[in-house]
Structure formats: structure tokens, C-alpha cells
Design an enzyme around this catalytic site. Structure first.
Site, PDB file in Angstrom:
ATOM      1  N   GLY A   1       0.824  -1.193   0.000  1.00  0.00           N
ATOM      2  CA  GLY A   1       0.000   0.000   0.000  1.00  0.00           C
ATOM      3  C   GLY A   1       0.860   1.247   0.000  1.00  0.00           C
ATOM      4  N   CYS A   2       0.228   2.385  -0.266  1.00  0.00           N
ATOM      5  CA  CYS A   2       0.974   3.642  -0.368  1.00  0.00           C
ATOM      6  C   CYS A   2       1.537   4.084   0.976  1.00  0.00           C
ATOM      7  CB  CYS A   2       0.094   4.726  -0.977  1.00  0.00           C
ATOM      8  SG  CYS A   2      -1.580   4.809  -0.298  1.00  0.00           S
ATOM      9  N   TYR A   3       0.688   4.138   2.004  1.00  0.00           N
ATOM     10  CA  TYR A   3       1.190   4.509   3.329  1.00  0.00           C
ATOM     11  C   TYR A   3       2.260   3.537   3.828  1.00  0.00           C
ATOM     12  CZ  TYR A   3      -2.599   7.958   3.999  1.00  0.00           C
ATOM     13  OH  TYR A   3      -3.447   9.037   3.901  1.00  0.00           O
TER      14      TYR A   3
END
Length: 396
Positions: free
Chosen positions: A199-201
Site C-alpha cells: 500500500g501507499c502509506y
């Protein structure tokens, strides 16, 4: 006559191309290392997707990450999109869904049930969370797959059910999945058939924290993550909370204490710490389209200073193309990574003794999604991982 120009040999894993008797060396550096032989052979071709050597299937092409895959592949010399699915947009052309891609020669969008996966060599899966497991379970086992959803990121099946509210539908398949945080797990990625793209985070958080935990420079407790994302991170679906009048001129916290990226972050940090790591994580939606910043507050181990953290990150990433530790005192800005596969980071002393502040920035759609996915598939197929990804950041 075909526009495809065939090389007598292209040996990426040996760092060279041969054209007739001519040999061209490839830079031998981290990220363009010698690769084990791939079962696929490659040719140099024209720019048309249909004429490139490795046929790519793109599932969920009507979302932002799908469009970003197409944009990045426009400059990839070997990957060409030959199959695209989007159930709600089936029958439409890609340029009617994303007019900025009008110049690309792409197949029409079709439904997943109508897709012939025997016609592709590899797949990017950009489907929504909760829809991917059964579809990937039914794909031919010969395909290389990078899944951009969260459906295979968590190894613990019960944890997946707890955070995503539904039972895992491909339990046996989960056992062979490799987590695709490229700079830290590329050796595993190289051997994988199915990669769960981070995921991005979690990407923006783990890249700075993993080397520091591995070196025992920071404590496992009291890690606080204040993260901010552009609105594109929420997807393209029509939602009241994402309307201009709801987003503009304000900041909105969401997923407080229950954001689904928390177990993914904690899984990665716990792995390297070899003990359970629990973080305090709060994400915020910012009135911008792209970009992500994670400001991370940590307690240093006894006798450790911020200079130690800085030097550890510098040495960990000194040979990496896409992770840059900035000069001391320079504050990373999301503007400076926009549209690129780069992560910029830096370390600062906190006013509170024994604590440090780490700032990490990425483009949430590129390094936080489609760019890292392309980086992973390059590795899986024995190509230099920077192929098609050396776009410089877009500024201003």
C-alpha cells in the site's frame, strides 16, 4: 515488413545486449544487477503496445492505478498492454474513460469474464479490495502477477478477516505470495509468481523505518506516524466525502485508529524487529491530487543520535535509484516527487531529547502503487528494475 527489430540475444541478467556483433553494456549498479535467466526472451520493438514482446493484461483498468500503469508502460520497451478489463466500462475505449491516454494504441475494455488470459504473459491486477482473491485464484499458473489490491498483503488470514470484514477466499494461494516492497525484498520478488504490491502509506513508512529497526537504532515502542495523502489515494469512485466542496480548503483525518494499512505496516516492522511492533497511525486527506507525506516520530535507542539514523539510511540506500536520503537539513516535499517513482526522506532531531523526526514523501500513485508494481514485474521477468520508470519528477 514488421516494425519489430529482433536482437540475436538480449541478456539482461548478464548486463548486456547483443546486436549482431555489437555489445552494449548496461550499468552494473544496485537496481540493475545481474539477474538469473528468465524463461522469456525479448526483442526490441516499436512503441505500439501490440508489437511489444511481453503481453500485459491489466485488470481494473478504469481506476487511477490502472491508468497510471498505462501511462508508465507507454515508455517501456518490452511491456505492451494487450488485454484490459473494466466491468462497468466494458465495450468502451480507454481514451473515452481517460482522455489523457488518447495517443496510446490500446485494446477496448472488456469484462473479466470475457478475458482470455492465455493471450498474455503477465498481469497487473488493479481491482478493488475484496474482489481479487477469487479472480487471481482462477488465473493460469504460468502467469506472473502483481496485485495492487490489499487482498494478499497480510499473511495472517484471521487478521485479514478482522480488518477487511470478510473471509479470505484464496487461503492456499496466500502461502506462495511474496510481499513486494522492492528495495527491501527484491531477492524474494525475483523468484515469485505472485507479488502483493504494498500500500501507499506502508511504502512511505517502511522504507525509512525498516533499516533503522534492523540496525537496532530506534526503539520498538512509541512510534507515531502522522501521514497525509492526496485525494487520488481514495480512488476514482463517486463519493460524497471526495467532492470538491468537501475536500478543498481543509484537512480531514480519516480511519482514525482503524485504517486498514495499520496491520500491513505492523507486519513489516514486526518482521524486521523480530517482535511485535505496534504503531500509532493517523492518516489525513489533503486538498491536493497526488502526493503523500509520512512524518514519523521515533525514540532512539540509548546512546544513539540523529546523525546515526541519518548515516544508516544513507548507507542503506546509497546504491538505490528510487530512494534518496536528502542532504542534512533539507526537508522533503511532495512537489519534488510528483509523477515519479522516487521516495525522498530525511531525519531531524526532535526538541524532546532522545527522539527523532523522519519525513518521507512519495507520489501515492507511482511509488505508492503503479510505479512500484512495474518495478516488481521488471524484477520478476529478469529486466533491470528501472526499465520504464526513469521519469523525473514533474515540477512545477
Amino acid at each position: 515488413m514488421s516494425s519489430v527489430s529482433t536482437f540475436s540475444s538480449i541478456c539482461f541478467e548478464q548486463g548486456c545486449w547483443f546486436k549482431g556483433e555489437r555489445k552494449i553494456r548496461v550499468a552494473d549498479k544496485q537496481g540493475v544487477k545481474k539477474r538469473p535467466s528468465s524463461s522469456l526472451s525479448f526483442r526490441v520493438s516499436a512503441n505500439s503496445s501490440s508489437e511489444k514482446d511481453i503481453r500485459i493484461g491489466l485488470l481494473g483498468a478504469s481506476g487511477y492505478t490502472g491508468a497510471e500503469i498505462v501511462r508508465l508502460l507507454a515508455n517501456h520497451p518490452h511491456f505492451g498492454v494487450t488485454l484490459m478489463t473494466a466491468d462497468r466500462k466494458a465495450g468502451q475505449s480507454m481514451d473515452s474513460v481517460f482522455p489523457h491516454l488518447t495517443a496510446q494504441k490500446l485494446p477496448r475494455l472488456i469484462s473479466v469474464k470475457d478475458a482470455d488470459f492465455s493471450t498474455v504473459d503477465a498481469v497487473f491486477c488493479c481491482l478493488p479490495h475484496g474482489t481479487t482473491q477469487e479472480i487471481i485464484k482462477g488465473l493460469p499458473t504460468a502467469l506472473k502477477i502483481v496485485d495492487l489490491s490489499a487482498d494478499f498483503r497480510l499473511r495472517d488470514i484471521s487478521e485479514y478477516e478482522e480488518w477487511y470484514g470478510q473471509p479470505h477466499k484464496a487461503v492456499e494461494l496466500q502461502k506462495e505470495v511474496v510481499y513486494g516492497l522492492t528495495e527491501l525484498l527484491r531477492d524474494d520478488i525475483r523468484k515469485a509468481r505472485l507479488v502483493a504490491n504494498p500500500g501507499c502509506y506502508p511504502t512511505s513508512v517502511q522504507l525509512p523505518l525498516v533499516p533503522l529497526l534492523k540496525a537496532n537504532l530506534i526503539k520498538h515502542e512509541n512510534i507515531i506516524i502522522d501521514a497525509k495523502s492526496g485525494v487520488s489515494g481514495a480512488g476514482r469512485g463517486a463519493k460524497e466525502a471526495n467532492l470538491y466542496s468537501e475536500i478543498a480548503e481543509g484537512i480531514s483525518s480519516y480511519g482514525v485508529t482503524r485504517h486498514r494499512h495499520v496491520p500491513e505496516i505492523e507486519q513489516g516492522l514486526s518482521d524486521v524487529a523480530q517482535s511485535k511492533v505496534t504503531v500509532s497511525f493517523t492518516p489525513h486527506l489533503m486538498p491536493m491530487i497526488r502526493g503523500m507525506q509520512s512524518t514519523i516520530y521515533v525514540e532512539m535507542a540509548p546512546g544513539v543520535g540523529t546523525e546515526d539514523l541519518y548515516q544508516q539510511l544513507k548507507s542503506s540506500y546509497e546504491d538505490e535509484e528510487f530512494v534518496k536520503v536528502l542532504e542534512e537539513g533539507v526537508v522533503p516535499r511532495t512537489h519534488n516527487v510528483r509523477g515519479s517513482n522516487y521516495c525522498f526522506m530525511n531525519v531531524f532531531p526532535d526538541r524532546i531529547p532522545g527522539r527523532a523526526i523522519i519525513i518521507s514523501v512519495i507520489d501515492n500513485l507511482v511509488k505508492g502503487a503503479s510505479g512500484q508494481a512495474l518495478q516488481n514485474l521488471n524484477i520478476m521477468l529478469g529486466l533491470p528494475e528501472t526499465t520504464g520508470l526513469l521519469h523525473q519528477p514533474l515540477f512545477p
